[in-house]
Scaffold this motif. Structure first.
Motif, PDB file in Angstrom:
ATOM      1  N   UNK A 101       0.837  -1.200   0.000  1.00 25.74           N
ATOM      2  CA  UNK A 101       0.000   0.000   0.000  1.00 25.74           C
ATOM      3  C   UNK A 101       0.874   1.253   0.000  1.00 25.74           C
ATOM      4  N   UNK A 102       1.986   1.220   0.729  1.00 29.62           N
ATOM      5  CA  UNK A 102       2.900   2.357   0.757  1.00 29.62           C
ATOM      6  C   UNK A 102       3.486   2.629  -0.623  1.00 29.62           C
ATOM      7  N   UNK A 103       3.921   1.581  -1.299  1.00 25.04           N
ATOM      8  CA  UNK A 103       4.499   1.779  -2.622  1.00 25.04           C
ATOM      9  C   UNK A 103       3.451   2.180  -3.642  1.00 25.04           C
ATOM     10  N   UNK A 104       2.227   1.712  -3.477  1.00 29.96           N
ATOM     11  CA  UNK A 104       1.143   2.158  -4.335  1.00 29.96           C
ATOM     12  C   UNK A 104       0.869   3.641  -4.122  1.00 29.96           C
ATOM     13  N   UNK A 105       0.907   4.078  -2.862  1.00 31.45           N
ATOM     14  CA  UNK A 105       0.704   5.493  -2.565  1.00 31.45           C
ATOM     15  C   UNK A 105       1.814   6.336  -3.180  1.00 31.45           C
ATOM     16  N   UNK A 106       3.051   5.856  -3.111  1.00 26.29           N
ATOM     17  CA  UNK A 106       4.146   6.604  -3.713  1.00 26.29           C
ATOM     18  C   UNK A 106       4.018   6.659  -5.230  1.00 26.29           C
ATOM     19  N   UNK A 107       3.519   5.598  -5.834  1.00 27.76           N
ATOM     20  CA  UNK A 107       3.275   5.608  -7.275  1.00 27.76           C
ATOM     21  C   UNK A 107       2.213   6.639  -7.620  1.00 27.76           C
ATOM     22  N   UNK A 108       1.174   6.717  -6.814  1.00 29.13           N
ATOM     23  CA  UNK A 108       0.126   7.707  -7.059  1.00 29.13           C
ATOM     24  C   UNK A 108       0.642   9.125  -6.861  1.00 29.13           C
ATOM     25  N   UNK A 109       1.532   9.320  -5.876  1.00 24.36           N
ATOM     26  CA  UNK A 109       2.152  10.635  -5.697  1.00 24.36           C
ATOM     27  C   UNK A 109       2.974  10.994  -6.932  1.00 24.36           C
ATOM     28  N   UNK A 110       3.705  10.021  -7.453  1.00 26.91           N
ATOM     29  CA  UNK A 110       4.486  10.259  -8.657  1.00 26.91           C
ATOM     30  C   UNK A 110       3.617  10.616  -9.843  1.00 26.91           C
ATOM     31  N   UNK A 111       2.531   9.878 -10.029  1.00 28.30           N
ATOM     32  CA  UNK A 111       1.622  10.180 -11.133  1.00 28.30           C
ATOM     33  C   UNK A 111       0.976  11.550 -10.959  1.00 28.30           C
ATOM     34  N   UNK A 112       0.574  11.861  -9.731  1.00 30.21           N
ATOM     35  CA  UNK A 112      -0.040  13.162  -9.467  1.00 30.21           C
ATOM     36  C   UNK A 112       0.905  14.314  -9.731  1.00 30.21           C
ATOM     37  N   UNK A 113       2.152  14.182  -9.287  1.00 31.47           N
ATOM     38  CA  UNK A 113       3.109  15.259  -9.523  1.00 31.47           C
ATOM     39  C   UNK A 113       3.501  15.328 -10.995  1.00 31.47           C
ATOM     40  N   UNK A 114       3.468  14.193 -11.710  1.00 28.47           N
ATOM     41  CA  UNK A 114       3.718  14.230 -13.150  1.00 28.47           C
ATOM     42  C   UNK A 114       2.614  14.997 -13.860  1.00 28.47           C
ATOM     43  N   UNK A 115       1.384  14.791 -13.433  1.00 28.14           N
ATOM     44  CA  UNK A 115       0.265  15.528 -14.022  1.00 28.14           C
ATOM     45  C   UNK A 115       0.376  17.013 -13.697  1.00 28.14           C
ATOM     46  N   UNK A 116       0.738  17.345 -12.448  1.00 22.74           N
ATOM     47  CA  UNK A 116       0.930  18.748 -12.081  1.00 22.74           C
ATOM     48  C   UNK A 116       2.064  19.383 -12.888  1.00 22.74           C
ATOM     49  N   UNK A 117       3.130  18.636 -13.093  1.00 20.44           N
ATOM     50  CA  UNK A 117       4.231  19.140 -13.904  1.00 20.44           C
ATOM     51  C   UNK A 117       3.822  19.378 -15.341  1.00 20.44           C
TER      52      UNK A 117
END
Length: 101
Positions: A4-20
């Motif tokens: 679950x932690x690594x899934x959350x980090x993946x979602x953070x990465x995707x979210x920041x990629x979208x923001x970028x």
């Protein structure tokens, strides 16, 4: 739990990629998003390798692309300066080759 932690980090990465991407299309500076995204995808990729998931290569590619974008958009300027100052301290010494035959 760890998954679950690594899934959350993946979602953070995707979210920041979208923001970028949004910041880039609006002409804003996206450098901080690239750095955060690269870090998040790196940690998530390591987690996928540990968990045995087969999509770790996708996160490795995403981390590499975002790290490259961060480095070339000025995110690594402080790092580049420090590396140049460290490299300037080292002086090459010319040595003759041994003449053993």
């Amino acid at each position: 739990m760890l998954h679950v932690l690594f899934l959350a980090l993946t979602l953070v990465g995707l979210g920041s990629a979208i923001l970028g991407l949004i910041a880039h299309t609006r002409g804003m500076r996206a450098t901080p998003y690239y750095g955060v995204t690269a870090a998040a995808f790196t940690v998530a990729g390591i987690g996928n390798v540990v968990m045995g998931d087969s999509n770790a290569y996708l996160q490795a590619v995403a981390a590499a692309v975002n790290a490259w974008l961060w480095w070339h958009s000025g995110g690594g300027d402080g790092t580049k300066r420090r590396l140049k100052s460290w490299a300037s301290r080292f002086q090459g010494i010319r040595r003759t080759a041994p003449s053993h035959t």
